[in-house]
Design a protein around this motif. Structure first.
Motif, PDB file in Angstrom:
ATOM      1  N   GLU A   1      -7.499   2.112  -8.203  1.00  0.00           N
ATOM      2  CA  GLU A   1      -6.085   1.872  -7.894  1.00  0.00           C
ATOM      3  C   GLU A   1      -5.533   2.944  -6.962  1.00  0.00           C
ATOM      4  O   GLU A   1      -4.808   2.640  -6.018  1.00  0.00           O
ATOM      5  N   ARG A   2      -5.870   4.201  -7.248  1.00  0.00           N
ATOM      6  CA  ARG A   2      -5.403   5.289  -6.375  1.00  0.00           C
ATOM      7  C   ARG A   2      -5.972   5.139  -4.968  1.00  0.00           C
ATOM      8  O   ARG A   2      -5.249   5.338  -3.970  1.00  0.00           O
TER       9      ARG A   2
ATOM     10  N   ARG B   1      -4.163   2.347  -3.117  1.00  0.00           N
ATOM     11  CA  ARG B   1      -2.841   2.778  -2.650  1.00  0.00           C
ATOM     12  C   ARG B   1      -2.953   3.670  -1.420  1.00  0.00           C
ATOM     13  O   ARG B   1      -2.139   3.557  -0.484  1.00  0.00           O
ATOM     14  N   GLU B   2      -3.953   4.555  -1.401  1.00  0.00           N
ATOM     15  CA  GLU B   2      -4.152   5.423  -0.233  1.00  0.00           C
ATOM     16  C   GLU B   2      -4.459   4.601   1.015  1.00  0.00           C
ATOM     17  O   GLU B   2      -3.932   4.882   2.104  1.00  0.00           O
TER      18      GLU B   2
ATOM     19  N   LYS C   1      -3.752   1.365   1.574  1.00  0.00           N
ATOM     20  CA  LYS C   1      -2.595   0.559   1.971  1.00  0.00           C
ATOM     21  C   LYS C   1      -1.523   1.419   2.611  1.00  0.00           C
ATOM     22  O   LYS C   1      -0.791   0.951   3.499  1.00  0.00           O
ATOM     23  N   ALA C   2      -1.411   2.678   2.187  1.00  0.00           N
ATOM     24  CA  ALA C   2      -0.450   3.588   2.815  1.00  0.00           C
ATOM     25  C   ALA C   2      -0.812   3.863   4.265  1.00  0.00           C
ATOM     26  O   ALA C   2       0.061   4.182   5.081  1.00  0.00           O
TER      27      ALA C   2
END
Length: 295
Positions: free
Chosen positions: A102-103, A106-107, A109-110
């Motif tokens: 998940e982390r 998110r990285e 997609k950022a």
């Protein structure tokens, strides 16, 4: 206050759960020994394979730029191979892998990148089933790790990379350190990087170095061993996850067994206090009745 029958029923139920957790702990310990032997036997092979690929690419005998599996490109879509267990009851092992994934998502997609998943193991597939991120799923392959499953996963990852469906592939798995410590690890799988890794610890042993003689020609050999290298990396990740799962399950069942013992002790104390209170009440009733008859 609960009555004696309810407390006794709870004690018997907790004892039966303790028997189950004790049996599962013994089964996990037996499986751990076999899985640990496989990992210890395969790690030197995987390390040497990486060393040969690195040395061959850095020797100048071949040009890495002419091999598609090694060509970096602008990253717009990232694929993650998430390796989890097929079963639960192993503490926070699967949750830690999913949290690491998940982390990482998110990285990515950022940075404005699209993300897709190849889920290896039922737990990861179940968690991401409704997310729309899963491109391929391989369930029921972690109870017994076999090379043909790793080969199929690696082949699909390489196909997507070569067809330019994805620009970069990473693999997330549980890395086995020891029986009480297993950590999520993220490795870049594609494009293949050939940078030499620095030794983490200095050793006093002399380092053996030398040049390799390749047959057939280095270019032909390199084209053959790069897919095998990806197969090896995926298989190693699956082995590491399998042994980490058994170690985590053994620890979790051991903790659960101790918790059952503590619970039985607490319930036994409560049972004795409740029984003593009931006896005291009956005695008070008898004494009160006797005093009433005297009056």
């Amino acid at each position: 206050m609960p009555n004696l029958r309810d407390i006794k029923r709870k004690i018997e139920a907790v004892k039966k759960i303790g028997q189950i957790t004790r049996a599962m702990n013994m089964v996990a310990a037996a499986k751990l020994r076999g899985a640990q032997e496989r990992v210890e036997q395969f790690r030197p092979y995987a390390t040497k394979f990486r060393e040969v690929v690195t040395e061959l690419a850095a020797s100048g005998a071949v040009n890495p730029a002419q091999f598609e599996l090694m060509q970096p490109r602008e990253v717009k879509k990232v694929e993650i191979i998430l390796v989890t267990a097929d079963r639960g009851l192993c503490g926070a092992f699967n949750a830690n892998l999913i949290n690491a994934c998940e982390r990482f998502i998110r990285e990515q997609k950022a940075k404005g990148r699209e993300v897709s998943l190849i889920c290896v193991g039922r737990k990861g597939a179940q968690f991401y089933r409704k997310s729309g991120l899963i491109r391929e799923s391989y369930e029921d392959v972690m109870s017994r790790v076999e090379m043909f499953n790793a080969r199929a996963i690696a082949r699909e990852a390489m196909r997507a990379f070569l067809d330019k469906e994805v620009d970069e592939t990473h693999i997330i798995y549980g890395y086995f350190i020891n029986v009480v410590r297993q950590i999520p690890k993220i490795d870049k799988l594609l494009p293949i990087a050939v940078e030499k890794e620095e030794a983490a610890e200095e050793t006093t042993e002399p380092k053996i170095s030398g040049s390799y003689i390749y047959e057939p020609e280095p270019e032909e050999l390199f084209a053959q061993i790069l897919p095998l290298y990806i197969n090896t990396q995926v298989f190693a990740a699956m082995l590491e996850t399998a042994v980490s799962e058994q170690a985590a399950r053994m620890t979790a069942m051991d903790n659960a067994n101790r918790a059952c013992g503590d619970m039985v002790h607490s319930l036994t104390l409560l049972f004795n206090k409740t029984r003593q209170a009931a006896i005291t009440k009956e005695l008070m009733d008898i004494v009160g009745g006797a005093e009433a008859l005297k009056g």
